[in-house]
Design a protein around this motif. Structure first.
Motif, mmCIF file in Angstrom:
data_model
loop_
_atom_site.group_PDB
_atom_site.id
_atom_site.type_symbol
_atom_site.label_atom_id
_atom_site.label_comp_id
_atom_site.label_asym_id
_atom_site.label_seq_id
_atom_site.Cartn_x
_atom_site.Cartn_y
_atom_site.Cartn_z
ATOM 1 N N MET A 32 -0.299 3.590 14.745
ATOM 2 C CA MET A 32 -0.600 4.356 13.928
ATOM 3 C C MET A 32 -1.842 4.577 13.501
ATOM 4 N N SER A 33 -2.224 5.898 13.059
ATOM 5 C CA SER A 33 -3.589 6.154 12.820
ATOM 6 C C SER A 33 -3.993 5.564 11.359
ATOM 7 N N LYS A 34 -5.211 5.439 11.092
ATOM 8 C CA LYS A 34 -5.490 4.757 9.661
ATOM 9 C C LYS A 34 -5.091 5.406 8.593
ATOM 10 N N PHE A 35 -5.103 6.762 8.752
ATOM 11 C CA PHE A 35 -4.642 7.589 7.672
ATOM 12 C C PHE A 35 -3.198 7.684 7.208
ATOM 13 N N ALA A 36 -2.397 7.478 8.401
ATOM 14 C CA ALA A 36 -1.062 7.389 8.361
ATOM 15 C C ALA A 36 -0.701 5.924 7.794
ATOM 16 N N ALA A 37 -1.409 4.970 8.018
ATOM 17 C CA ALA A 37 -1.098 3.569 7.579
ATOM 18 C C ALA A 37 -1.519 3.674 5.974
ATOM 19 N N LEU A 38 -2.594 4.403 5.556
ATOM 20 C CA LEU A 38 -2.681 4.233 4.210
ATOM 21 C C LEU A 38 -1.673 5.328 3.361
ATOM 22 N N LEU A 39 -1.290 6.433 4.055
ATOM 23 C CA LEU A 39 -0.287 7.087 3.339
ATOM 24 C C LEU A 39 0.980 6.329 3.103
ATOM 25 N N LYS A 40 1.449 5.604 4.305
ATOM 26 C CA LYS A 40 2.480 4.747 4.175
ATOM 27 C C LYS A 40 2.677 3.735 3.264
ATOM 28 N N LYS A 41 1.477 2.974 3.109
ATOM 29 C CA LYS A 41 1.087 2.078 2.170
ATOM 30 C C LYS A 41 1.202 2.713 0.734
ATOM 31 N N ASP A 42 0.511 3.788 0.311
ATOM 32 C CA ASP A 42 0.581 4.293 -0.890
ATOM 33 C C ASP A 42 2.097 5.132 -1.127
ATOM 34 N N TRP A 43 2.620 5.326 -0.174
ATOM 35 C CA TRP A 43 4.179 5.608 -0.462
ATOM 36 C C TRP A 43 4.900 4.427 -0.701
ATOM 37 N N TYR A 44 4.706 3.265 -0.227
ATOM 38 C CA TYR A 44 5.585 2.197 -0.679
ATOM 39 C C TYR A 44 5.174 1.825 -2.085
ATOM 40 N N LEU A 45 3.818 2.190 -2.612
ATOM 41 C CA LEU A 45 3.508 1.886 -3.900
ATOM 42 C C LEU A 45 4.006 2.574 -4.978
ATOM 43 N N PRO A 58 -11.303 -2.092 6.817
ATOM 44 C CA PRO A 58 -12.455 -1.114 7.748
ATOM 45 C C PRO A 58 -11.807 0.300 7.699
ATOM 46 N N VAL A 59 -11.709 0.898 6.541
ATOM 47 C CA VAL A 59 -11.449 2.106 6.486
ATOM 48 C C VAL A 59 -12.322 2.880 5.313
ATOM 49 N N SER A 60 -12.771 4.304 5.757
ATOM 50 C CA SER A 60 -13.763 5.160 4.838
ATOM 51 C C SER A 60 -12.690 4.994 3.519
ATOM 52 N N VAL A 61 -13.773 5.163 2.574
ATOM 53 C CA VAL A 61 -13.378 5.398 1.101
ATOM 54 C C VAL A 61 -12.835 6.906 1.038
ATOM 55 N N TRP A 62 -13.360 7.834 1.792
ATOM 56 C CA TRP A 62 -12.900 9.204 1.815
ATOM 57 C C TRP A 62 -11.530 9.294 2.433
ATOM 58 N N GLN A 63 -11.340 8.509 3.264
ATOM 59 C CA GLN A 63 -9.857 8.586 3.840
ATOM 60 C C GLN A 63 -8.802 7.803 2.790
ATOM 61 N N ARG A 64 -9.449 6.520 2.455
ATOM 62 C CA ARG A 64 -8.563 5.958 1.251
ATOM 63 C C ARG A 64 -8.192 6.939 0.112
ATOM 64 N N TYR A 77 0.195 -3.106 7.415
ATOM 65 C CA TYR A 77 -0.687 -2.274 6.869
ATOM 66 C C TYR A 77 -2.159 -2.652 7.236
ATOM 67 N N VAL A 78 -2.256 -4.009 7.197
ATOM 68 C CA VAL A 78 -3.683 -4.497 7.522
ATOM 69 C C VAL A 78 -3.868 -4.612 9.169
ATOM 70 N N SER A 79 -2.667 -4.626 9.862
ATOM 71 C CA SER A 79 -2.813 -4.571 11.428
ATOM 72 C C SER A 79 -3.224 -3.223 11.662
ATOM 73 N N ALA A 80 -2.680 -2.055 11.064
ATOM 74 C CA ALA A 80 -2.969 -0.622 11.466
ATOM 75 C C ALA A 80 -4.302 -0.388 11.251
ATOM 76 N N LEU A 81 -4.958 -0.961 10.041
ATOM 77 C CA LEU A 81 -6.277 -0.375 9.869
ATOM 78 C C LEU A 81 -7.638 -1.261 10.530
ATOM 79 N N ASN A 82 -7.172 -2.308 10.779
ATOM 80 C CA ASN A 82 -7.927 -3.438 11.580
ATOM 81 C C ASN A 82 -7.960 -3.187 13.111
ATOM 82 N N PRO A 83 -9.090 -2.852 13.714
ATOM 83 C CA PRO A 83 -9.143 -2.671 15.065
ATOM 84 C C PRO A 83 -9.209 -4.081 15.728
#
Lengths: 284, 281
Positions: A1-14, A108-114, B98-104
């Motif tokens: 899963m891409s980082k952006f998708a993971a962020l979207l998924k997390k924000d969806w949960y929230l 480790p994800v850019s603020v812009w992506q977040r 969430y953490v596992s997806a964001l951390n290489p």
């Protein structure tokens, strides 16, 4: 899963509880209609007169189909707008309030992506829900009107899409203003922003009046940015209007104009400003 | 290479100097303890290191200058803050995904192993976990990251003594190897003393001491005498004097001695009190 998708998924949960509010309200609304229909049926029988509507001629049917599907966007659109305001005003300060900012910012994800994920979900998430409700409304209307009366599919579809775009644009502009406010204020971003805009507006009116200046009035600008030229044409005799012409004109009024571009640029600037402020804030 | 370089770092909160001109170099492959009283500046120092706070001076973390927070640094640095800042609205499972997806640098095998040892309920919301459970989850996350530097700010706060011992003795030992560095701030100094290699004392934002623990302990002795011989101890100008059941003990330079005095190595907490909160009677 891409980082952006993971962020979207997390924000969806929230924020899924808030995002799904329009679905529940519209669902409840339909339930009430069904109950009312059932009561009416049990009391008066199924003696509904469709004959007046069924005698209507084209283009009247087309125009009615067009406007009715556009008007049906009213309730879900309003709900989606309210949810957008609620979500965007807390988009960038909610983690701070819940004491979870350090945890999220230590990834480790850019603020812009977040911020893009938050912006996308709090505005685009509502769009997705609105599309879902509209599709259901449209399906229901298509089936019911096709069975009981006359219905013209393409004008109705155009009406629905144009109605959706009206709400998309309003939520984009207002949502992006509150998104910026959420980066600046820790709490009650909506109320504070409204108070500031109203305060500056009033101050400028007084200054303009007192000194003969021509300071720009912020609420007027906001209104200009949001308002549409009159949607052609709800007044007059609808039976004389050519429906295809009407739809074509309204594509120009609603979508294909410079104001749309201005609204997109404005939202982009709001998003970028919000991210820069958010990025440079201390995390205590 | 030094993993952490701080040069003349100062951080003010209004008129309060939380960090006062700190200059410090920490080499790789060490376990370093950061000790200070409440409000001494430990958390401010950790957060400044990561650029979460704005500061004056220069900081380099793993060779990268830190002026403002850089997310990319978290590819190599894991951080457990002193407050429980996990997201209460997410479930344990959602947090881990969430953490596992964001951390290489996420090590799934390690996570599974730590998970099998813990009793964390995956479907429970983090907000419904006890404080100890939340800390366990945070530790599990952090120790599953294959990073070069681990910053732990009061990592075992709220944990029961069994897990605290397990953490310091076993889990941390599994994480650590010569290529990694761990900086721990804690109040439970007795529990970490045996694993620490270097120690930093900080007080009122100032660096009081930074030294290899073995070297430090060799510099001082604890001499214990009956109370009636107190004068002999005072003549040696001890860093700290303690009274216990008819005896008096003092921390003095290991180069001096008193006949028939009982000689012991000082503990870290003795040395801390002596250097930072100690008093001369």
């Amino acid at each position: 899963m891409s980082k952006f998708a993971a962020l979207l998924k997390k924000d969806w949960y929230l924020s899924r509880k808030q995002l799904l509010i329009p679905v529940w309200v519209v669902g409840g609304y339909y339930l009430l209609i069904m109950i009312a229909g059932l009561i009416a049926y049990l009391k008066f029988g199924a003696d509904i007169e469709w004959s007046d509507f069924s005698r209507l001629e084209f283009p009247t049917v087309g125009i009615l189909s067009y406007f009715s599907s556009m008007v049906m966007m009213g309730l879900p659109g309003l709900l989606a707008l309210l949810v957008t305001l609620v979500l965007t005003q807390s988009a960038l300060n909610d983690d701070v309030k819940r004491n979870a900012e350090l945890f999220h910012r230590s990834q480790p994800v850019s603020v812009w992506q977040r911020t893009l994920a938050k912006f996308s979900l709090s505005i685009g998430g509502n769009w997705a829900i609105l599309i879902l409700i509209s599709a259901f409304n449209f399906l229901l209307m298509t089936v019911l009107l096709s069975i009981f009366a006359q219905f013209n599919f393409w004008p109705a579809l155009a009406g629905m899409v144009q109605g959706l775009i009206v709400y998309f644009k309003i939520t984009l502009v207002l949502g992006s203003i509150l998104f910026l406010a959420s980066a600046v204020f820790r709490d009650k971003a909506f109320v504070i922003t409204l108070a500031i805009l109203a305060g500056v507006h009033s101050l400028f009116i007084i200054l303009n009046f007192a000194f003969g200046w021509h300071l720009p009035l912020p609420l007027n600008y906001l209104y200009e940015l949001l308002k549409f030229s009159s949607i052609t044409s709800l007044e007059g005799d609808i039976s004389t209007v050519e429906v295809r012409e009407l739809i074509r004109e309204n594509w120009g009024v609603i979508v294909f104009n410079w104001k749309t571009l201005l609204q997109i640029i404005f939202s982009g600037i709001m998003y970028a400003a919000a991210t820069l402020i958010y990025k440079n804030k201390e995390i205590k | 290479m030094n993993v952490i370089e701080m040069r003349n770092v100062t951080k003010n909160y209004g008129k309060l100097k939380a960090l006062d001109d700190i200059t410090l170099s920490l080499p790789a492959g060490r376990i370093i303890g950061l000790l200070g009283k409440n409000g001494a500046g430990k958390s401010t120092m950790m957060r400044s290191l990561l650029g979460f706070l704005h500061f004056q001076g220069e900081i380099e973390l793993l060779g990268t200058p830190i002026h403002r927070h850089r997310e990319s640094i978290h590819n190599h640095v894991a951080f457990i803050p002193d407050v429980n800042c996990l997201d209460n609205k997410l479930t344990v499972q959602q947090t881990l995904s969430y953490v596992s997806a964001l951390n290489p640098s996420w090590n799934q095998e390690k996570a599974n192993e730590l998970m099998s040892r813990s009793d964390l309920p995956l479907k429970q919301k983090v907000g419904h976990l006890s404080k100890g459970m939340k800390t366990k989850l945070y530790l599990l996350i952090t120790l599953s990251l294959d990073v070069q530097l681990l910053l732990l700010d009061e990592p075992t706060l709220g944990l029961d003594i069994v897990f605290r011992k397990e953490f310091f003795n076993t889990i941390l030992g599994e994480f650590y190897d010569d290529s990694k560095t761990i900086l721990i701030s804690t109040h439970q100094v007795e529990e970490v003393e045996h694993i620490l290699q270097d120690i930093i004392f900080i007080d009122h934002g100032k660096l009081v001491l930074h030294e290899d623990i073995n070297v430090l302990k060799k510099k001082y002795s604890v001499l214990t005498l009956p109370q009636e011989r107190k004068k002999e101890l005072e003549n040696l100008n001890p860093l700290l004097i303690n009274y216990t059941l008819g005896h008096v003990s003092g921390i003095v330079s290991s180069e001096v001695a008193i006949e028939e005095a009982q000689v012991n190595r000082p503990t870290l907490s003795d040395l801390f009190v002596a250097k930072v909160g100690g008093y001369h009677e």
